[in-house]
Design a protein around this motif. Structure first.
Motif, PDB file in Angstrom:
ATOM      1  N   THR A  55       0.837  -1.201   0.000  1.00  0.00           N
ATOM      2  CA  THR A  55       0.000   0.000   0.000  1.00  0.00           C
ATOM      3  C   THR A  55       0.872   1.251   0.000  1.00  0.00           C
ATOM      4  N   GLN A 110      -7.532   0.340  -0.269  1.00  0.00           N
ATOM      5  CA  GLN A 110      -7.759  -0.921   0.434  1.00  0.00           C
ATOM      6  C   GLN A 110      -9.052  -0.878   1.250  1.00  0.00           C
ATOM      7  N   ASP A 151      -5.992  -1.542  -4.807  1.00  0.00           N
ATOM      8  CA  ASP A 151      -5.390  -2.143  -3.623  1.00  0.00           C
ATOM      9  C   ASP A 151      -6.334  -3.217  -3.098  1.00  0.00           C
TER      10      ASP A 151
END
Ligand code: ATP
Ligand code: MG
Length: 590
Positions: free
Chosen positions: A377, A418, A498
């Motif tokens: 990330t 994410q 992500d």
């Protein structure tokens, strides 16, 4: 803001822009205050004339004429008072209009630089504080203070001793004001910090309400808030105590002083040095002279708060000082070059990723795998410019990210974070990134590419369905696919995802694979972080990120197949890479 370095000329310009046009208004208010204060002598003159002229001559017409004149002057004074307060309110509104968007912009920027959201949102509240103060009695006192000498001279002319007494009183009261300032200044910063901490806890509790309820943590969460609040209250009480006590002392002093002026006046009259009218006139004028001091002390807390807020806002504006807007560049369509980048966490400065480099051409898709906490990330945050790079560079078609205008670059980038984080708005707005001139066809196309169009039209209000904060009205998988549609909206050149499949079902994964194929087919570049291999069906390249380094990079067959190419120069030596599935969660032997 931490980490910004602007030239002093830029800072000055930014600060000047903030108070532009205000100087003229301040001069105007100062003049109006002068008129108000001269007119406020009406009362004293009236007394003087009543006692020394009307009473001694016993003339009713004189009395009537004097009274009519006094009423007229009072009305004028009122009029100017109204003008003054209306101007102040408008100045407040004008400053607010100028500052609120700036403060909000900085609130969006600040978390990236390691500030809590509560602290960032505090800037918005600072704007409210400044506007509120400008509409209160505080600034009136500040504008009246410089006119105090007017009354002192008036009293002095009545009798020098009375003038000296009033001057002495003014001196003591001013001293009191300064003492208040010194005593409260120490606490005002700490109080402000305590508010931020309390709000940060409240914010985090509200966000995590479900967890708190489910695991019986609610009472403890309230306790935590309560402790932070108690700290805030303690500091607040202390500040209030100080300014409250000094306020009371100043009021008492003023009353004593006023009686002292009367007493001294009476004494002087008995001695034959003063007329009876002058006693009253002196008393009224000295009271009026000291009123702004009293008012200033009474409003001291608000004044300090407004001053601190204004200072913080000024720093904020300086931090936002526009560097030259970069020249517009043609839309990227060829390559993404990552040249030995090192990335550190913006708040702590800890290096999280070092010396990562690779090249991608239009039509390629890179899968990024590796263990949790390895830095995947972090890498994509640097690739799309959310986090600055310490060393090295990220280039789109040869131009470094910093050469792009932020908004323009955003149009060429699709990002599915994410934790999907949708905004409080409709499905349509979220997909179109709140573009007011969005083309409905582009929105539908993005939704179709993410394979969620059918689901959206089944919602009660279709694309107009309101999602609520964080997209609360949807399931996790639905949110993820709307996030994917948002990333694909208007076919950006670079699409970064992500863990796009962490909540997807089989159908969603198929849609994801098709979306990646479509990006490649239209000459875009896709980056996919994945723990589950199903997301990597459509990628041709794979990089392995672990322990903050890229330990392998090559074609999917090479990497996942097991024959590992050496990582680009500057990298640690080639590492062995997990062979079996699941690819990334397995620990990789060093
Ligand atoms: N805001 C931050 N400040 C400081 N350190 C951070 C921050 N965000 C992440 N880190 C640290 O950076 C390291 C890499 O985190 P990163 O989120 O890049 O991992 P990841 O590879 O994406 O892991 P995952 O697969 O679990 O998502 C971790 O050790 C983490 O503790
Ligand atoms: Mg991650």
């Amino acid at each position: 803001m931490r980490g910004s370095n602007f030239t002093s000329a830029q800072k000055r310009k930014a600060a000047e822009r903030m108070t532009q046009g205000l100087r003229g208004i301040v001069v105007f208010l100062f003049s109006v205050s002068g008129i108000v204060n001269v007119l406020a002598l009406t009362g004293s003159f009236y007394m003087l004339q009543i006692y020394d002229r009307a009473l001694s001559s016993g003339s009713i017409p004189t009395l009537v004429a004097l009274s009519a004149l006094a009423i007229g002057l009072y009305l004028f004074q009122g009029l100017f008072d109204v003008i003054r307060s209306q101007v102040l309110v408008r100045v407040g509104a004008r400053l607010d209009k100028r500052l609120a968007p700036l403060a909000h912009q900085v609130a969006i920027d600040m978390p990236r630089f390691g500030f809590s959201t509560a602290e960032a949102l505090e800037r918005g509240r600072d704007v409210d504080t400044v506007r509120g103060f400008l509409g209160s009695q505080g600034p009136v006192a500040l504008f009246d203070l410089p006119w105090m000498p007017l009354y002192l001279v008036f009293v002095y002319l009545l009798h020098p001793l009375l003038g000296a007494l009033t001057l002495g009183g003014a001196f003591v009261l001013t001293l009191l004001t300064i003492t208040t300032e010194i005593m409260t200044r120490r606490w005002s910063g700490a109080t402000h910090q305590a508010v931020i901490e309390r709000n940060a806890i409240a914010d985090s509790n509200a966000r995590n309400a479900e967890i708190l309820k489910a695991m019986g943590m609610a009472r403890r969460a309230v306790g935590r808030f309560d402790r932070a609040n108690a700290e805030h209250l303690k500091l607040q009480t202390r500040t209030n105590d100080i300014s409250g006590s000094f306020g009371a002392i100043s009021r008492v002093l003023r009353m004593i002083l006023q009686s002292a002026v009367l007493g001294l006046g009476a004494y002087l009259t008995i001695q034959g040095e003063l007329s009876a009218g002058a006693i009253i006139a002196a008393s009224v004028a000295s009271a009026r002279a000291l009123a702004p001091v009293d008012l200033a002390i009474g409003n001291w807390k608000a004044t300090v708060a407004a001053r601190d807020s204004f200072r913080r806002l000024k720093e904020t504006v300086i931090a936002l000082a526009d560097l030259e807007r970069p020249m517009p560049l043609p839309a990227p369509h060829r390559s993404l070059k990552v040249e030995g980048i090192t990335v550190a966490a913006p708040d702590s400065g800890r290096v999280l990723l070092s010396e990562v480099g690779f090249d991608l051409r239009a039509g390629q898709a890179l899968g990024i795998i590796g263990p949790s906490g390895g830095g995947k990330t972090t890498l994509v945050r640097a690739l799309i410019g959310i986090w600055p790079v310490l060393r090295g560079s990220v280039r789109l078609d040869g131009a470094e990210l910093t050469q792009w205008d932020e908004e323009e670059l955003g149009g060429h980038v699709g990002y599915l974070p994410q934790d999907v984080s949708l905004l409080n708005g409709t499905v349509e707005e979220n997909i179109s990134r709140f573009d007011p001139s969005a083309d409905p066809r582009a929105i539908v196309a993005a939704a179709q590419a993410a394979g969620i169009h059918e689901m959206i039209v089944r919602l009660p209000e279709g694309y107009r369905t309101r999602l609520g904060p964080q997209g609360a009205a949807l399931s996790a998988g639905q949110r993820q696919r709307i996030g994917l549609a948002r990333a694909l909206y208007r076919d950006p050149f670079l699409v970064v995802m992500d863990e796009p499949n962490s909540n997807l079902d089989a159908e969603g994964e198929t849609a994801l694979t098709e979306a990646i194929q479509a990006i490649r087919a239209r000459g875009g570049i896709a980056l996919v972080i994945a723990h589950r291999p199903s997301a990597l069906v459509a990628v041709d390249l794979v990089a392995v990120i672990q322990n903050g380094r890229m330990t392998a990079f090559g074609s999917k067959e090479e990497i996942i197949g097991g024959t590992v190419r050496r990582a680009p120069p500057g990298e640690v030596a080639s590492a062995s890479v997990p062979r079996a599935r699941p690819i990334a969660t397995e620990r990789v032997p060093a």
